[in-house]
Design an enzyme around this catalytic site. Sequence first.
Site, mmCIF file in Angstrom:
data_model
loop_
_atom_site.group_PDB
_atom_site.id
_atom_site.type_symbol
_atom_site.label_atom_id
_atom_site.label_comp_id
_atom_site.label_asym_id
_atom_site.label_seq_id
_atom_site.Cartn_x
_atom_site.Cartn_y
_atom_site.Cartn_z
ATOM 1 N N ILE A 100 21.106 -9.492 -64.448
ATOM 2 C CA ILE A 100 21.318 -8.174 -65.289
ATOM 3 C C ILE A 100 22.352 -7.531 -64.586
ATOM 4 O O ILE A 100 23.247 -6.895 -64.700
ATOM 5 C CB ILE A 100 20.147 -7.632 -65.698
ATOM 6 C CG1 ILE A 100 19.384 -8.546 -66.705
ATOM 7 C CG2 ILE A 100 20.708 -6.393 -66.682
ATOM 8 C CD1 ILE A 100 17.840 -8.002 -67.014
ATOM 9 N N TYR A 101 21.833 -7.241 -63.248
ATOM 10 C CA TYR A 101 22.780 -6.237 -62.341
ATOM 11 C C TYR A 101 23.905 -6.943 -61.999
ATOM 12 O O TYR A 101 24.947 -6.251 -62.145
ATOM 13 C CB TYR A 101 21.909 -6.139 -60.947
ATOM 14 C CG TYR A 101 22.543 -5.283 -59.875
ATOM 15 C CD1 TYR A 101 22.463 -3.813 -60.049
ATOM 16 C CD2 TYR A 101 23.273 -5.646 -58.862
ATOM 17 C CE1 TYR A 101 22.976 -2.988 -59.389
ATOM 18 C CE2 TYR A 101 23.977 -5.091 -57.961
ATOM 19 C CZ TYR A 101 23.886 -3.538 -58.204
ATOM 20 O OH TYR A 101 24.288 -2.827 -57.307
ATOM 21 N N VAL A 102 24.044 -8.134 -61.803
ATOM 22 C CA VAL A 102 25.404 -8.911 -61.502
ATOM 23 C C VAL A 102 26.106 -8.688 -62.835
ATOM 24 O O VAL A 102 27.429 -8.426 -62.726
ATOM 25 C CB VAL A 102 25.104 -10.306 -61.466
ATOM 26 C CG1 VAL A 102 26.449 -11.078 -61.179
ATOM 27 C CG2 VAL A 102 24.494 -10.684 -59.874
ATOM 28 N N THR A 159 26.236 -6.436 -65.144
ATOM 29 C CA THR A 159 26.437 -4.864 -65.063
ATOM 30 C C THR A 159 27.795 -4.662 -64.023
ATOM 31 O O THR A 159 28.648 -3.694 -64.546
ATOM 32 C CB THR A 159 25.410 -3.938 -64.933
ATOM 33 O OG1 THR A 159 25.000 -3.819 -63.594
ATOM 34 C CG2 THR A 159 24.234 -3.960 -65.774
ATOM 35 N N LYS A 160 27.575 -4.986 -62.935
ATOM 36 C CA LYS A 160 28.579 -4.824 -61.987
ATOM 37 C C LYS A 160 29.974 -5.684 -62.418
ATOM 38 O O LYS A 160 31.169 -5.041 -62.070
ATOM 39 C CB LYS A 160 28.278 -5.040 -60.687
ATOM 40 C CG LYS A 160 27.124 -4.226 -60.142
ATOM 41 C CD LYS A 160 27.486 -2.778 -60.005
ATOM 42 C CE LYS A 160 26.480 -1.918 -59.753
ATOM 43 N NZ LYS A 160 27.045 -0.582 -59.910
#
Length: 253
Positions: free
Chosen positions: A155-157, A159-160
Amino acid sequence: MTLKDKVALVVGGSSGIGRGAALALAAAGARVVVAARREAECRGVADAIRASGGEAVAARVDVAVPGDIEALVATAVERWGRLDCAVNSAGISEDFMPIADADDATFDRMMAVNVKGTFLCMKHEIRQMVRQGGGGSVVNLSSILGHVATPSGAIYVATKHAVEGLTKSAALCYAKQGIRVNAVAPTVVTGTEMVDQMMRDHPGLMDPYIADIPAGRPARVEEVARVITWLCSDDAAFVNGHSLPVDGGQLSK
């Protein structure tokens, strides 16, 4: 590198890279609005800037609330008449697991802050820059994980990667109006709540990532802050739509 008489807004300026950016921008001569959800910490950053002879004010903002962002930009304009630079540094990371184990609420929360928050900030910051006749610099906080991926933290990947797309599209859209939109893409940065918390709550989690940095160590907040300040300055006048890794050579491997 000078930002004398420029007005800068730092969203997520209460700690970590945002705090470092606010201090560095002020040291380069900018008047700085320091904003985040934790207004008391923002006041501390603003106080430190004023104690060093700079000009700064603190404000509270929740990047997931559109009205907050609009009011924040208005605060900068009411105080100093314009907005020249904006740094969008607010972000969270909560998914330390494979994607099959992540929950929907975590996805929604991270997208709301990291992606929609960056979108809303850019929207109102750029509107003001257009309104005052064009010209200005926006710097978004991405990550090397906006360029590559890891087995966990999908998820973080995501978003970035989304922040990278927003950055490039806006850069193309407003280039002829003199508004530059760039991103910084740091590796592991110590002195940030996100990394320090991960190291504390998940011992050993960051070790493989640090070992993968050719420089042999994590980045420091002030190293990222200096790159942000350069991107905001006229020294970077022809740098647009770029995501600049601050990674000790990690993405070159």
